[in-house]
Design an enzyme around this catalytic site. Structure first.
Site, PDB file in Angstrom:
ATOM      1  N   ASP A   1       0.840  -1.193   0.000  1.00 39.15           N
ATOM      2  CA  ASP A   1       0.000   0.000   0.000  1.00 39.15           C
ATOM      3  C   ASP A   1       0.881   1.250   0.000  1.00 39.15           C
ATOM      4  O   ASP A   1       1.987   1.235   0.547  1.00 39.15           O
ATOM      5  CB  ASP A   1      -0.906  -0.020   1.246  1.00 39.15           C
ATOM      6  CG  ASP A   1      -2.092   0.921   1.094  1.00 39.15           C
ATOM      7  OD1 ASP A   1      -2.282   1.478  -0.002  1.00 39.15           O
ATOM      8  OD2 ASP A   1      -2.820   1.101   2.079  1.00 39.15           O
TER       9      ASP A   1
ATOM     10  N   HIS B   1       2.742   3.376  -9.088  1.00 38.84           N
ATOM     11  CA  HIS B   1       2.487   1.955  -9.333  1.00 38.84           C
ATOM     12  C   HIS B   1       3.690   1.299 -10.024  1.00 38.84           C
ATOM     13  O   HIS B   1       4.033   0.152  -9.760  1.00 38.84           O
ATOM     14  CB  HIS B   1       1.218   1.776 -10.167  1.00 38.84           C
ATOM     15  CG  HIS B   1      -0.037   2.185  -9.438  1.00 38.84           C
ATOM     16  ND1 HIS B   1      -0.278   1.804  -8.123  1.00 38.84           N
ATOM     17  CD2 HIS B   1      -1.109   2.929  -9.808  1.00 38.84           C
ATOM     18  CE1 HIS B   1      -1.450   2.310  -7.736  1.00 38.84           C
ATOM     19  NE2 HIS B   1      -1.965   2.999  -8.730  1.00 38.84           N
TER      20      HIS B   1
ATOM     21  N   LEU C   1      11.402 -20.195  -3.635  1.00 39.21           N
ATOM     22  CA  LEU C   1      10.228 -19.475  -3.128  1.00 39.21           C
ATOM     23  C   LEU C   1       8.996 -19.734  -4.006  1.00 39.21           C
ATOM     24  O   LEU C   1       9.104 -19.785  -5.231  1.00 39.21           O
ATOM     25  CB  LEU C   1      10.544 -17.964  -3.159  1.00 39.21           C
ATOM     26  CG  LEU C   1       9.400 -17.018  -2.785  1.00 39.21           C
ATOM     27  CD1 LEU C   1       9.145 -17.048  -1.279  1.00 39.21           C
ATOM     28  CD2 LEU C   1       9.691 -15.592  -3.240  1.00 39.21           C
TER      29      LEU C   1
HETATM   30  C1  IPE Z   1      -1.304   0.146  -3.591  1.00 40.12           C
HETATM   31  O1  IPE Z   1      -1.098   1.530  -3.520  1.00 40.12           O
HETATM   32  C2  IPE Z   1      -1.560  -0.256  -5.016  1.00 40.12           C
HETATM   33  C3  IPE Z   1      -2.214  -1.548  -5.257  1.00 40.12           C
HETATM   34  C4  IPE Z   1      -1.738  -2.696  -4.854  1.00 40.12           C
HETATM   35  C5  IPE Z   1      -3.417  -1.553  -6.084  1.00 40.12           C
HETATM   36  P1  IPE Z   1      -2.316   2.564  -3.525  1.00 40.12           P
HETATM   37  O2  IPE Z   1      -2.703   2.865  -4.928  1.00 40.12           O
HETATM   38  O3  IPE Z   1      -3.444   2.032  -2.656  1.00 40.12           O
HETATM   39  O4  IPE Z   1      -1.657   3.849  -2.889  1.00 40.12           O
HETATM   40  P2  IPE Z   1      -2.326   4.935  -1.917  1.00 40.12           P
HETATM   41  O5  IPE Z   1      -3.021   4.208  -0.814  1.00 40.12           O
HETATM   42  O6  IPE Z   1      -3.274   5.725  -2.765  1.00 40.12           O
HETATM   43  O7  IPE Z   1      -1.165   5.757  -1.433  1.00 40.12           O
HETATM   44 MG    MG Z   2      -4.113   2.418  -0.729  1.00 40.45          MG
END
Ligand code: IPE
Ligand code: MG
Length: 247
Positions: A28, A45, A139
């Protein structure tokens, strides 16, 4: 990273550090990571995807047997369509570009979730990478894709219903162990350690059935910055939480 790996191996050999067999991670904070740098979410991402490769490699090298990553949840479909498309593209790209790397690192890929609802191209990339790494003995990387803990339990009930109908299962013999066999990954042990990055303290519909005894560890660090040395901190805390003499 090499020194860290040597240190961990030494501590495991001496009994000072006890590793979980299975680690689950809720990745996250990609969006916040990007925002703090004035970048679009897509860059967060992308950086998050790169960190997946780093952490997968590290887990394999220190001797973790199973790693489950929450890649794409059933709730992620609610995000703006542009972002969903970006996440799906990155997932496909990961599955294709990392195929050789996973194989070289002896990592076997498996998955859990409602995969059949994913776009055909993702299913194909997933199947091909799973086949290419099926023989790997290091793994096991379990990617949770279109995964929801409640959906998993609903799907288990549906399978149970079908089995009862087909007389492969007796209604009166339906116990906990039976449920376990009907989950998405019946052969994986349940995770002993669950990590969530970016400071959130929610379970967010992840592995609901599987985390009854799991040690939960969180960090304010955003996923793209979550490093092997921080993972070591989680491992130390987990190890210290175990009662003396337990396995
Ligand atoms: C996690 O980051 C991405 C996924 C696994 C989909 P987020 O997209 O939830 O990032 P924040 O919470 O907005 O910072
Ligand atoms: Mg998030």
């Amino acid at each position: 990273m090499d020194l860290l790996i040597q240190e961990i191996k030494k501590e495991v050999a001496s009994g000072k550090l006890r590793l979980p067999r299975h680690i689950a991670i809720m990745l996250d904070g990609n969006g916040r990571w990007a925002r703090r740098r004035g970048l679009p979410r897509t860059e967060g991402h992308r950086a998050g995807g790169e960190n997946v490769s780093r952490i997968v490699r590290f887990c394999g090298l220190i001797g973790i047997q199973f790693l489950t990553l929450f890649g794409f949840s059933t709730e992620n479909w609610q995000r703006p369509w542009e972002e969903v498309k970006n996440l799906l593209n990155l997932l496909e790209e990961y599955l294709i570009t990392q195929r050789e790397e996973l194989r070289t690192n002896n990592v076997r890929l498996v998955s859990c979730g409602r995969i059949e609802e994913m776009p055909e191209r993702i299913q194909t990339a997933l199947r091909e990478t799973q086949e290419a790494t099926a023989h790997c003995t290091g793994l096991t990387l379990n990617l949770a894709i279109n995964y929801g803990g409640r959906a998993e339990i609903v799907d288990a009930f549906r399978k149970a219903q079908q089995k009862i109908k087909a007389e492969e299962l007796e209604r009166d013999n339906f116990h906990m162990e039976e449920v376990r066999k009907l989950l998405y990954c019946p052969l994986l042990p349940f995770p002993e350690l669950l990590i969530r990055t970016s400071g959130e303290l929610r379970v967010s519909n992840f592995l609901l059935w599987e985390i009854d005894e799991t040690y939960f560890w969180t960090t304010p660090t955003l996923w793209p910055d979550f490093s092997p040395s921080e993972l070591k901190e989680a491992l130390v805390d987990y190890s210290l939480s175990l009662p003396a003499g337990s396995q």
